[in-house]
Scaffold this active site. Structure first.
Site, PDB file in Angstrom:
ATOM      1  N   PHE A 224     -26.953  10.898 -70.147  1.00  0.00           N
ATOM      2  CA  PHE A 224     -27.239  11.319 -68.662  1.00  0.00           C
ATOM      3  C   PHE A 224     -26.753   9.799 -67.790  1.00  0.00           C
ATOM      4  O   PHE A 224     -27.230   9.552 -66.802  1.00  0.00           O
ATOM      5  CB  PHE A 224     -28.574  11.382 -68.552  1.00  0.00           C
ATOM      6  N   GLY A 450     -23.208  16.278 -75.872  1.00  0.00           N
ATOM      7  CA  GLY A 450     -24.585  17.533 -75.906  1.00  0.00           C
ATOM      8  C   GLY A 450     -23.941  18.534 -74.750  1.00  0.00           C
ATOM      9  O   GLY A 450     -24.642  19.468 -74.801  1.00  0.00           O
ATOM     10  N   GLY A 492     -15.722  14.679 -66.860  1.00  0.00           N
ATOM     11  CA  GLY A 492     -15.356  14.752 -68.358  1.00  0.00           C
ATOM     12  C   GLY A 492     -14.185  15.844 -68.211  1.00  0.00           C
ATOM     13  O   GLY A 492     -13.084  15.857 -68.561  1.00  0.00           O
ATOM     14  N   LYS A 635     -14.484  22.462 -61.102  1.00  0.00           N
ATOM     15  CA  LYS A 635     -15.232  21.382 -60.273  1.00  0.00           C
ATOM     16  C   LYS A 635     -16.237  20.715 -61.670  1.00  0.00           C
ATOM     17  O   LYS A 635     -16.527  21.559 -62.397  1.00  0.00           O
ATOM     18  CB  LYS A 635     -15.983  21.342 -59.188  1.00  0.00           C
ATOM     19  N   GLU A 639     -23.674  17.171 -63.001  1.00  0.00           N
ATOM     20  CA  GLU A 639     -24.831  16.385 -62.219  1.00  0.00           C
ATOM     21  C   GLU A 639     -25.360  17.253 -61.174  1.00  0.00           C
ATOM     22  O   GLU A 639     -26.275  16.871 -60.717  1.00  0.00           O
ATOM     23  CB  GLU A 639     -24.020  15.446 -61.817  1.00  0.00           C
TER      24      GLU A 639
HETATM   25 MO1  MOS Z   1     -23.469  10.243 -65.557  1.00  0.00          MO
HETATM   26  S1  MOS Z   1     -24.959   9.175 -64.429  1.00  0.00           S
HETATM   27  O1  MOS Z   1     -22.099  10.032 -64.344  1.00  0.00           O
HETATM   28  O2  MOS Z   1     -23.137   9.484 -67.079  1.00  0.00           O
END
Ligand code: MOS
Length: 676
Positions: A224, A450, A492, A635, A639
């Site tokens: 996170f 994860g 990612g 996209k 988050e």
């Molecule tokens: Mo996330 S806060 O961009 O690892």
């Protein structure tokens, strides 16, 4: 597609950083500062060195060799100055974890303490304007004349919202296992969101060329953001292993994580909105106060989403930072957007009430056709579609806007809405695809924290090659693989996937191997505003007896380009929304004003949602075609789910109770106080 590593994970066979079996292993345990500011006068390690099984004690009494330009959070034992309570001041290496821990308790540290300051306030004399906020935005922006427009506005809102310190609590605590091989190459099994950037940081910290370091993180149990930058345990394991000449394992305890793995800065945000007689925004101002440490300037981009959200001729945003005697804040899911959109979207709800408008209609009315701050056109923007689709699925049209009137026994019932947004970016990445016995091996130093990255990349490769996914094998989580960026910033899949597509395209042409580096392709991307959008709808039930807030229903609709895998995407959206539920109602780390550091240091005190708190969550998405993003048309989705959730829940609590709570989290104690 089923998660490729699902079986090894649920059977306990997936190997995490602390679990790699190595011969001759030793264990390190940290000693943490008991003061928040001052100097280490002396470290007495005599008793610790005589304790059973102890091999070494590291401290500033014998500073290990580190690069002079090492990140101050990672420059272990280099200076006697203490910057925050909980900082690592010594470490013990022993033959067992228990011996290391016992000996760590026997290390005596004498301090020269100074008065500390750990309290953020909106009138702190140390507040200043940073040059830039993360990752590299100007701190302040100004368009038009906000003051004049506010003075002429038909309706205004001027409100202050506060969010507390928040801590990431991934299920896998931070750990590292390091050893130096016979050729003097450093091997680190680490909990990292990116092995390539982690290798670069560790090499830089130790003053080594990157090729002398290898970082492996095949499985990571959540991050996170807390594993997005190299944390001290990796550097400590490497230093300790160098000193004792044996492998060293270090696994932080949950309590140590609160001091050593970063946290989301608390914020105090003032939002001023002005609207004309029809509800059109004529002025928007969003100013955020936040903290950093004396070691590093970490300036969260709290007000930046307001530069993206709503059309207005007059717009001012800015950040003020104060350097306190605290640990350096760091990344936490949707840094900036999560707290910033909480304030903006709560203020928009207040404006809807002040102007007598429906909160969905107010947002639709103020939708922007170009980025409000810079004027850049959007590659795609489907906020309105999310609001409309969410309202339809949620049954919003049946809503009576009057607050505080729906009661079922002890329960007050209300509903709320908020918008979501998150930037869409990608970073340069390399990948190699190779034909092997009729199957394809794809190699990229991506990270699966994860999220299911392995599975998503397998599908992306299989789709490009026109092959069955069973015949494609993705290798990731190792810095010896082609260089890749971090699993962070919701970048990612877009970053790694772009390289995987290009490598597979070349493999199709070549027949044997395809290699890709997307640096040039990304540099040539058109200048556009690229963002995902969404809408969150919440129904809450507030107990007039206990003050407890139950989220009866949480529904999110997102516009995030092409969804690569429905199952994985749904998990990301729901996970983000669950974290937003925690942010709204329970998550909070209280700072210890008297001694520095934090009072909340474990999961008994820092509450995160359990399954029983998140019983009725739904995530949907609208079809979105966007050819300006990457070869997948996707996209980021990691988050955006957290963004807007806390505001939607807070707005629903207002609708239920008639009271506006402007400090998160909305705990039973706060709910009971003003109302009943
Ligand atoms: Mo996330 S806060 O961009 O690892």
């Amino acid at each position: 597609m089923k998660r490729i590593e699902g079986r090894v994970k649920v059977t306990g066979l997936a190997t995490y950083a602390a679990e790699y079996p190595v011969e001759n292993v030793t264990y390190a345990y940290v000693v943490q500062s008991q003061i928040a500011k001052g100097r280490v006068k002396h470290v007495d390690d005599g008793q610790a060195l005589e304790s059973p099984g102890v091999l070494a004690v590291l401290s500033c009494e014998h500073p290990p060799d580190l690069a002079e330009d090492a990140d101050p959070e990672l420059a272990l034992f280099q200076r006697r100055e203490v910057a925050y309570r909980g900082q690592i001041v010594a470490a013990v290496v022993a033959d067992t974890y228990e011996n290391a821990r016992a000996a760590a308790a026997a290390v005596r540290v004498d301090y020269d303490p100074d008065d500390h300051d750990v309290s953020l306030s909106a009138d702190h004399p140390g507040l200043y304007r940073p040059e830039v906020v993360n990752p590299n935005f100007p701190s302040d922006t100004q368009k038009g004349d906000v003051e004049a427009a506010l003075a002429d506005a038909a309706t205004t809102v001027d409100v202050v919202y506060e969010t507390p310190v928040l801590h990431n609590n991934p299920m896998e605590p931070h750990a590292a296992l390091a050893y130096w091989d016979a050729e003097g190459r450093l091997m680190v099994y680490d909990t990292a969101q990116g092995t390539s950037p982690s290798r670069a940081t560790i090499a830089k910290t130790l003053g080594l060329p990157p090729e002398r370091v290898r970082v492996v993180s095949r499985h990571v149990g959540g991050g996170f953001g807390s594993k997005g930058t190299t944390r001290p345990q990796a550097v400590l394991a490497a230093l300790a292993a160098r000193q004792v000449g044996r492998p060293v394992k270090i696994a932080l305890t949950r309590q140590q994580m609160f001091d050593l793995t970063g946290y989301r800065t608390p914020t105090i945000q003032r939002v001023r909105l002005g609207a004309d007689g029809e509800g059109r925004l004529v002025a928007v101002e969003h100013m955020a106060c936040e903290q950093s440490s004396t070691l590093v300037e970490f300036a969260e981009q709290t007000a930046t989403p307001t530069r993206v959200m709503y059309a207005t001729p007059n717009l001012r945003t800015g950040h003020r930072l104060v350097r306190l005697d605290v640990a350096t804040p760091s990344w936490m899911r949707a840094p900036g957007e999560a707290p910033g959109m909480y304030a903006l979207e709560s203020a928009m709800d207040e404006l809807a009430y002040a102007a007598g408008l429906d909160p969905v209609e107010l947002r639709v009315l103020n939708d922007a056709d170009a980025e409000p701050d810079g004027g850049l056109p959007f590659s795609s923007r489907n906020l309105v579609a999310c609001l409309r689709e969410g309202a339809r699925r949620f049954g919003w049209e049946r809503r009576d806007p009057v607050p505080g009137i729906r009661r079922e026994g002890e329960w007050l019932v209300g509903t709320g809405v908020a918008s979501s947004t998150y930037p869409t970016r990608r970073m340069a990445c390399r990948a190699v695809a190779t034909m092997r016995d009729g199957d394809v091996l794809v190699r990229v130093a991506a990270a699966d924290i994860g999220t299911g990255a392995r599975t998503a990349l397998t599908q992306i490769a299989a789709g490009t090659l026109g092959m069955a996914p069973e015949r494609v094998h993705v290798e990731l989580g190792d810095s010896d693989l082609p260089k890749a960026p971090v699993a962070g910033g919701s970048m990612g899949t877009a970053s790694w996937g772009s390289a995987v597509v290009r490598a597979c395209e070349e493999l199709k042409r070549d027949g044997k191997e395809g290699r890709a580096d997307t640096a040039g392709e990304i540099e040539a991307d058109a200048k556009l505003a690229r963002h995902a959008f969404g809408a969150q709808f919440a129904e809450v039930r507030v107990s007039s007896v206990t003050g407890e807030v139950r989220v009866a229903r949480l529904l999110g609709v997102f516009a995030a380009g092409r969804i690569v895998d429905a199952t994985l995407a749904r998990s990301q959206f729901l996970g983000g929304m669950t974290m937003g539920l925690g942010m709204a109602l329970m998550e909070e780390t209280v700072t210890d004003e008297e001694f520095g550091g934090f009072l909340h240091r474990d999961l008994a005190q820092y509450h995160v949602p359990a399954c029983a708190d998140a019983t009725n969550l739904e995530a949907y998405w609208v079809e979105e075609q966007d050819g300006e993003l990457n070869p997948m048309g996707s996209k980021g989705i990691g988050e955006i789910g957290i963004v807007g959730t806390a505001a939607a829940i807070g707005n629903a609590v207002h609708h239920a109770t008639g009271h506006r709570f402007r400090e998160l989290p909305i705990t039973p104690a706060k709910v009971l106080l003003p109302r009943f």
